[in-house]
Design a protein around this motif. Structure first.
Motif, PDB file in Angstrom:
ATOM      1  N   HIS A  51      28.899 -13.350 -43.166  1.00  0.00           N
ATOM      2  CA  HIS A  51      30.218 -13.276 -42.544  1.00  0.00           C
ATOM      3  C   HIS A  51      30.212 -13.888 -41.144  1.00  0.00           C
ATOM      4  N   GLY A  52      31.411 -14.109 -40.628  1.00  0.00           N
ATOM      5  CA  GLY A  52      31.574 -14.683 -39.291  1.00  0.00           C
ATOM      6  C   GLY A  52      31.985 -13.649 -38.260  1.00  0.00           C
ATOM      7  N   GLY A  53      32.657 -14.149 -37.215  1.00  0.00           N
ATOM      8  CA  GLY A  53      33.068 -13.291 -36.107  1.00  0.00           C
ATOM      9  C   GLY A  53      32.412 -13.663 -34.806  1.00  0.00           C
ATOM     10  N   PHE A  54      32.025 -14.955 -34.661  1.00  0.00           N
ATOM     11  CA  PHE A  54      31.368 -15.448 -33.446  1.00  0.00           C
ATOM     12  C   PHE A  54      30.161 -14.600 -33.052  1.00  0.00           C
ATOM     13  N   TRP A  55      29.436 -14.122 -34.087  1.00  0.00           N
ATOM     14  CA  TRP A  55      28.168 -13.400 -33.924  1.00  0.00           C
ATOM     15  C   TRP A  55      28.330 -12.093 -33.137  1.00  0.00           C
ATOM     16  N   ARG A  56      29.575 -11.575 -33.038  1.00  0.00           N
ATOM     17  CA  ARG A  56      29.847 -10.404 -32.202  1.00  0.00           C
ATOM     18  C   ARG A  56      29.834  -9.123 -33.026  1.00  0.00           C
ATOM     19  N   HIS A  57      29.480  -8.049 -32.349  1.00  0.00           N
ATOM     20  CA  HIS A  57      29.138  -6.782 -32.986  1.00  0.00           C
ATOM     21  C   HIS A  57      30.279  -6.156 -33.767  1.00  0.00           C
ATOM     22  N   GLN A  58      31.510  -6.396 -33.348  1.00  0.00           N
ATOM     23  CA  GLN A  58      32.638  -5.697 -33.981  1.00  0.00           C
ATOM     24  C   GLN A  58      32.996  -6.250 -35.356  1.00  0.00           C
TER      25      GLN A  58
ATOM     26  N   THR B  53      33.461 -10.459 -45.934  1.00  0.00           N
ATOM     27  CA  THR B  53      33.112 -11.284 -47.089  1.00  0.00           C
ATOM     28  C   THR B  53      32.992 -10.476 -48.391  1.00  0.00           C
ATOM     29  N   GLU B  54      33.322  -9.200 -48.341  1.00  0.00           N
ATOM     30  CA  GLU B  54      33.259  -8.395 -49.561  1.00  0.00           C
ATOM     31  C   GLU B  54      34.204  -8.912 -50.656  1.00  0.00           C
ATOM     32  N   PRO B  55      35.432  -9.361 -50.321  1.00  0.00           N
ATOM     33  CA  PRO B  55      36.276  -9.909 -51.394  1.00  0.00           C
ATOM     34  C   PRO B  55      35.634 -11.107 -52.099  1.00  0.00           C
ATOM     35  N   LEU B  56      34.875 -11.922 -51.363  1.00  0.00           N
ATOM     36  CA  LEU B  56      34.192 -13.048 -51.994  1.00  0.00           C
ATOM     37  C   LEU B  56      33.086 -12.548 -52.916  1.00  0.00           C
TER      38      LEU B  56
ATOM     39  N   SER C  95      32.663 -19.425 -40.750  1.00  0.00           N
ATOM     40  CA  SER C  95      32.819 -19.478 -39.305  1.00  0.00           C
ATOM     41  C   SER C  95      31.447 -19.451 -38.623  1.00  0.00           C
ATOM     42  N   ALA C  96      31.177 -18.450 -37.775  1.00  0.00           N
ATOM     43  CA  ALA C  96      29.830 -18.337 -37.209  1.00  0.00           C
ATOM     44  C   ALA C  96      28.796 -18.095 -38.287  1.00  0.00           C
ATOM     45  N   GLY C  97      29.192 -17.433 -39.363  1.00  0.00           N
ATOM     46  CA  GLY C  97      28.304 -17.304 -40.510  1.00  0.00           C
ATOM     47  C   GLY C  97      28.022 -18.645 -41.160  1.00  0.00           C
ATOM     48  N   GLY C  98      28.934 -19.591 -40.986  1.00  0.00           N
ATOM     49  CA  GLY C  98      28.677 -20.942 -41.449  1.00  0.00           C
ATOM     50  C   GLY C  98      27.553 -21.600 -40.679  1.00  0.00           C
ATOM     51  N   GLN C  99      27.505 -21.356 -39.371  1.00  0.00           N
ATOM     52  CA  GLN C  99      26.352 -21.844 -38.598  1.00  0.00           C
ATOM     53  C   GLN C  99      25.065 -21.257 -39.147  1.00  0.00           C
ATOM     54  N   LEU C 100      25.080 -19.968 -39.442  1.00  0.00           N
ATOM     55  CA  LEU C 100      23.866 -19.313 -39.937  1.00  0.00           C
ATOM     56  C   LEU C 100      23.487 -19.819 -41.327  1.00  0.00           C
ATOM     57  N   ALA C 101      24.490 -20.086 -42.187  1.00  0.00           N
ATOM     58  CA  ALA C 101      24.199 -20.605 -43.527  1.00  0.00           C
ATOM     59  C   ALA C 101      23.618 -22.010 -43.448  1.00  0.00           C
ATOM     60  N   LEU C 102      24.224 -22.885 -42.649  1.00  0.00           N
ATOM     61  CA  LEU C 102      23.718 -24.253 -42.520  1.00  0.00           C
ATOM     62  C   LEU C 102      22.360 -24.261 -41.831  1.00  0.00           C
TER      63      LEU C 102
ATOM     64  N   GLY D  27      29.506 -24.227 -46.196  1.00  0.00           N
ATOM     65  CA  GLY D  27      30.057 -23.812 -44.913  1.00  0.00           C
ATOM     66  C   GLY D  27      31.567 -23.706 -45.026  1.00  0.00           C
ATOM     67  N   LEU D  28      32.094 -22.506 -44.824  1.00  0.00           N
ATOM     68  CA  LEU D  28      33.533 -22.261 -44.850  1.00  0.00           C
ATOM     69  C   LEU D  28      34.039 -22.220 -43.413  1.00  0.00           C
ATOM     70  N   ALA D  29      34.784 -23.252 -43.008  1.00  0.00           N
ATOM     71  CA  ALA D  29      35.219 -23.370 -41.610  1.00  0.00           C
ATOM     72  C   ALA D  29      34.039 -23.118 -40.675  1.00  0.00           C
TER      73      ALA D  29
END
Length: 267
Positions: free
Chosen positions: A35-42, A48-51, A117-124, A150-152
């Motif tokens: 998942h994304g969220g600019f790597w922030r804790h909240q 990504t559960e719906p996916l 999003s930020a999770g896209g950075q982590l996936a790539l 990478g999704l967005a």
């Protein structure tokens, strides 16, 4: 769905979703979700559960990862639960590698990673781990990848820094800007890890105001220049539409995954 641990910290967990029906002889193909969220804790893996549910319906196992993220500066948190450099990247590496010893009917020859999003950075970045120097965080992957999506995605960290994306989120992740800790940026930026040989799909909404489509364009150009395979899907959508199972861009991405991972489309 069963939650499994891949480490001792509170957020070192993943939810494993398995399809219904008879297990294939080699096990279910599996998609790691980040998942994304600019790597922030909240922001947490419920994004990504719906996916995960949609993938399981399609005959793909889903390993929906949580990982340590960057807390706000005024939040007290145990040091071992704190994300950022290098914990966030190490968690993604360990979470993917954990597939290798899960007691579950998954096919380690058919593994993809999908990040938003930020999770896209982590996936790539996970796809580029084979390009990391020995001893670097995440080097020496144990589970080979058959595809990455990478999704967005935040795919060009330095470009994002120049554009002011995320109000300093990248510097918060890496513990400083590209001018102060350049070696960390080199190891974390997916743009510098192309040439990994993993087929890439990039999906980006044309109306995305959080992560501009120029991020996807820069990464796609770099992958092509390295001689690797990349496809790009775009369309009229905002930042969150790409993780909505009913939206066309996600449906195209899911079909691409089915084809890449050899799902029996007669299900």
């Amino acid at each position: 769905m069963r939650t499994r641990r891949y480490g001792s910290a509170a957020d070192q967990v993943g939810d494993l979703w398995l399809p219904d029906g008879e297990v294939p002889d080699t096990g279910w193909p599996v998609v790691v979700l980040i998942h994304g969220g600019f790597w922030r804790h909240q922001y947490v893996r419920t994004l990504t559960e719906p996916l995960a549910r949609d993938l399981a319906r399609r005959g793909l196992a889903a390993w929906n990862l949580e990982y340590r993220r960057v807390p706000p500066p005024d939040v007290v948190i145990r040091e071992e639960d704190r994300g950022g450099w290098p914990a966030t990247l190490q968690d993604v590496a360990d979470g993917v590698d954990r597939l290798g010893d899960l007691d579950a009917p998954v096919d380690l020859g058919r593994v993809a990673v999908v990040g938003h999003s930020a999770g896209g950075q982590l996936a790539l970045w996970a796809a580029g781990r084979s390009r990391l120097p020995a001893g670097a965080v995440g080097a020496g992957p144990r589970v080979p990848l058959a595809a990455v999506v990478g999704l967005a995605p935040v795919a060009d960290l330095r470009g994002g820094e120049r554009a002011g994306m995320g109000n300093g989120a990248m510097a918060d992740l890496l513990g400083g800007g590209s001018d102060t800790v350049p070696e960390r940026w080199e190891l974390a930026d997916p743009l510098g890890l192309v040439g990994h040989g993993v087929p890439v799909l990039l999906v980006h909404g044309e109306d995305d105001e959080s992560v501009p489509p120029t991020q996807t364009a820069a990464y796609a150009d770099a992958v092509r220049a390295a001689g690797d395979e990349v496809e790009v899907f775009t369309g009229p959508a905002d930042h969150m539409a790409v993780i909505d199972p009913v939206e066309p861009l996600w449906q195209r991405a899911a079909t691409w995954l089915e084809e890449r991972l050899g799902v029996d489309l007669r299900r």
